[in-house]
Design a protein around this motif. Structure first.
Motif, PDB file in Angstrom:
ATOM      1  N   ALA A 177       0.838  -1.208   0.000  1.00  0.00           N
ATOM      2  CA  ALA A 177       0.000   0.000   0.000  1.00  0.00           C
ATOM      3  C   ALA A 177       0.868   1.251   0.000  1.00  0.00           C
ATOM      4  O   ALA A 177       0.612   2.208  -0.746  1.00  0.00           O
ATOM      5  CB  ALA A 177      -0.940  -0.006   1.202  1.00  0.00           C
ATOM      6  N   GLU A 178       1.907   1.244   0.812  1.00  0.00           N
ATOM      7  CA  GLU A 178       2.832   2.373   0.852  1.00  0.00           C
ATOM      8  C   GLU A 178       3.521   2.561  -0.493  1.00  0.00           C
ATOM      9  O   GLU A 178       3.685   3.684  -0.975  1.00  0.00           O
ATOM     10  CB  GLU A 178       3.872   2.145   1.951  1.00  0.00           C
ATOM     11  CG  GLU A 178       5.044   3.106   1.931  1.00  0.00           C
ATOM     12  CD  GLU A 178       4.640   4.541   2.201  1.00  0.00           C
ATOM     13  OE1 GLU A 178       5.264   5.452   1.612  1.00  0.00           O
ATOM     14  OE2 GLU A 178       3.696   4.767   2.981  1.00  0.00           O
ATOM     15  N   ARG A 179       3.911   1.449  -1.112  1.00  0.00           N
ATOM     16  CA  ARG A 179       4.607   1.530  -2.400  1.00  0.00           C
ATOM     17  C   ARG A 179       3.687   2.059  -3.500  1.00  0.00           C
ATOM     18  O   ARG A 179       4.108   2.849  -4.344  1.00  0.00           O
ATOM     19  CB  ARG A 179       5.162   0.145  -2.763  1.00  0.00           C
ATOM     20  CG  ARG A 179       5.978   0.098  -4.037  1.00  0.00           C
ATOM     21  CD  ARG A 179       7.018  -1.014  -3.970  1.00  0.00           C
ATOM     22  NE  ARG A 179       6.501  -2.256  -3.422  1.00  0.00           N
ATOM     23  CZ  ARG A 179       5.968  -3.232  -4.166  1.00  0.00           C
ATOM     24  NH1 ARG A 179       5.865  -3.085  -5.475  1.00  0.00           N
ATOM     25  NH2 ARG A 179       5.538  -4.339  -3.590  1.00  0.00           N
ATOM     26  N   VAL A 180       2.437   1.644  -3.490  1.00  0.00           N
ATOM     27  CA  VAL A 180       1.478   2.126  -4.485  1.00  0.00           C
ATOM     28  C   VAL A 180       1.297   3.638  -4.349  1.00  0.00           C
ATOM     29  O   VAL A 180       1.369   4.387  -5.337  1.00  0.00           O
ATOM     30  CB  VAL A 180       0.124   1.403  -4.334  1.00  0.00           C
ATOM     31  CG1 VAL A 180      -0.953   2.081  -5.171  1.00  0.00           C
ATOM     32  CG2 VAL A 180       0.264  -0.061  -4.735  1.00  0.00           C
ATOM     33  N   PHE A 181       1.056   4.083  -3.121  1.00  0.00           N
ATOM     34  CA  PHE A 181       0.856   5.512  -2.897  1.00  0.00           C
ATOM     35  C   PHE A 181       2.127   6.301  -3.214  1.00  0.00           C
ATOM     36  O   PHE A 181       2.075   7.343  -3.883  1.00  0.00           O
ATOM     37  CB  PHE A 181       0.430   5.753  -1.448  1.00  0.00           C
ATOM     38  CG  PHE A 181       0.252   7.209  -1.118  1.00  0.00           C
ATOM     39  CD1 PHE A 181      -0.858   7.895  -1.559  1.00  0.00           C
ATOM     40  CD2 PHE A 181       1.215   7.887  -0.391  1.00  0.00           C
ATOM     41  CE1 PHE A 181      -1.026   9.244  -1.269  1.00  0.00           C
ATOM     42  CE2 PHE A 181       1.065   9.227  -0.093  1.00  0.00           C
ATOM     43  CZ  PHE A 181      -0.057   9.908  -0.542  1.00  0.00           C
ATOM     44  N   ALA A 182       3.275   5.816  -2.748  1.00  0.00           N
ATOM     45  CA  ALA A 182       4.536   6.519  -2.982  1.00  0.00           C
ATOM     46  C   ALA A 182       4.860   6.596  -4.467  1.00  0.00           C
ATOM     47  O   ALA A 182       5.417   7.597  -4.946  1.00  0.00           O
ATOM     48  CB  ALA A 182       5.668   5.824  -2.230  1.00  0.00           C
ATOM     49  N   THR A 183       4.490   5.561  -5.212  1.00  0.00           N
ATOM     50  CA  THR A 183       4.729   5.579  -6.660  1.00  0.00           C
ATOM     51  C   THR A 183       3.915   6.678  -7.327  1.00  0.00           C
ATOM     52  O   THR A 183       4.406   7.381  -8.220  1.00  0.00           O
ATOM     53  CB  THR A 183       4.382   4.207  -7.270  1.00  0.00           C
ATOM     54  OG1 THR A 183       5.258   3.218  -6.719  1.00  0.00           O
ATOM     55  CG2 THR A 183       4.528   4.218  -8.784  1.00  0.00           C
ATOM     56  N   ALA A 184       2.669   6.830  -6.902  1.00  0.00           N
ATOM     57  CA  ALA A 184       1.825   7.885  -7.472  1.00  0.00           C
ATOM     58  C   ALA A 184       2.427   9.265  -7.211  1.00  0.00           C
ATOM     59  O   ALA A 184       2.478  10.120  -8.112  1.00  0.00           O
ATOM     60  CB  ALA A 184       0.414   7.807  -6.897  1.00  0.00           C
ATOM     61  N   ILE A 185       2.905   9.480  -5.999  1.00  0.00           N
ATOM     62  CA  ILE A 185       3.491  10.775  -5.653  1.00  0.00           C
ATOM     63  C   ILE A 185       4.797  10.995  -6.409  1.00  0.00           C
ATOM     64  O   ILE A 185       5.047  12.082  -6.957  1.00  0.00           O
ATOM     65  CB  ILE A 185       3.716  10.878  -4.136  1.00  0.00           C
ATOM     66  CG1 ILE A 185       2.381  10.770  -3.382  1.00  0.00           C
ATOM     67  CG2 ILE A 185       4.432  12.174  -3.786  1.00  0.00           C
ATOM     68  CD1 ILE A 185       1.379  11.845  -3.732  1.00  0.00           C
ATOM     69  N   ALA A 186       5.643   9.964  -6.456  1.00  0.00           N
ATOM     70  CA  ALA A 186       6.934  10.111  -7.118  1.00  0.00           C
ATOM     71  C   ALA A 186       6.784  10.324  -8.618  1.00  0.00           C
ATOM     72  O   ALA A 186       7.505  11.134  -9.230  1.00  0.00           O
ATOM     73  CB  ALA A 186       7.793   8.877  -6.854  1.00  0.00           C
ATOM     74  N   LYS A 187       5.839   9.611  -9.234  1.00  0.00           N
ATOM     75  CA  LYS A 187       5.683   9.674 -10.690  1.00  0.00           C
ATOM     76  C   LYS A 187       4.856  10.877 -11.132  1.00  0.00           C
ATOM     77  O   LYS A 187       5.196  11.545 -12.116  1.00  0.00           O
ATOM     78  CB  LYS A 187       5.017   8.386 -11.179  1.00  0.00           C
ATOM     79  CG  LYS A 187       4.797   8.303 -12.679  1.00  0.00           C
ATOM     80  CD  LYS A 187       6.090   8.138 -13.445  1.00  0.00           C
ATOM     81  CE  LYS A 187       5.821   7.935 -14.934  1.00  0.00           C
ATOM     82  NZ  LYS A 187       7.076   7.771 -15.693  1.00  0.00           N
TER      83      LYS A 187
END
Length: 237
Positions: free
Chosen positions: A61-71
């Protein structure tokens, strides 16, 4: 932070989830799609990123959210579509069935939604959509659904609570309650039986659900709502 709106869609590799990914992209959104088995996105598709993994795992869940923010720099919408449906008589459910339903249907909602709502509230806008099932409210003698009602019912119950809690902070929370939809989960030989369970006499199509979710997406005065896309099941037999 970019200006293009961004949607996270869980359970996005097939069926309704895959339809939602395309629907949001056609609406002009960038999309972060997740499922356990989702394939890597084509590197030429600048508006799509995929993140494989079990969304009920807090680290995923953290990786999904962090990916959205980073990308893409932001998250505007979260569609909680990932889920399992296990149709068995109540007394036949196993401990594994129970654990799996709670883990995916509730854990898969909880961790990623906490992160998304915190971000949306800070920004002052956002939208969460839970995909549930009409069987939560309108049980059928033809489809044993106690475990789905126990877990997807939780997703339904939390909609109004979160809608009220975050209304003043610009975050809307809604749900779509599908009937039985033609997806890879259902064998074709059962289609006639499933069609007869709906007053309109047919099963739903994936596009029916996509249209329902996108209606809610484009209805800024609607929050705390359950949109039944179920061929009349919720109205009665």
């Amino acid at each position: 932070m970019g200006t293009r709106k961004v949607a996270i869609i869980t359970g996005g590799s097939q069926g309704i989830g895959a339809g939602l990914v395309e629907g949001y992209r056609e609406l002009g959104y960038a999309v972060v799609a997740n499922s356990r088995s989702i394939a890597p996105a084509d590197s030429t598709e600048a508006d799509l990123v995929t993140v494989a993994g079990d969304i009920s795992d807090p680290e995923v869940a953290e990786r999904v959210f962090a990916t959205a923010i980073a990308k893409f720099g932001r998250v505007d919408t979260l569609v909680n579509n990932a889920g399992v449906f296990i149709a068995k008589p109540f007394v036949d459910y196993t401990q594994e069935d129970y654990d799996n339903a709670l883990r995916v249907n509730l854990g898969g909602f909880f961790h990623v939604t906490q992160k998304a709502v915190a971000h949306m509230a800070e920004r002052g806008s956002g939208h969460v959509v839970n995909v549930t099932t009409t069987l939560v409210e309108n049980a059928s003698s033809s489809v044993p659904s106690a475990l789905a009602s126990l877990t997807k019912g939780g997703l339904s119950s939390v909609v109004k609570s979160l809608a009220i809690e975050y209304a003043s902070r610009g975050v809307r929370v809604n749900a779509v309650s599908p009937g039985i939809i033609k997806t890879p989960l259902h064998p074709e030989e059962a289609f006639d039986t499933y069609a007869a369970l709906h007053p309109v006499g047919r099963m739903g199509e994936i596009d029916d659900i996509v249209r329902g979710v996108l209606y809610l997406e484009q209805a800024p005065f609607v929050t705390g709502e359950f949109l039944h896309v179920d061929g009349g099941q919720s109205a009665g037999a």
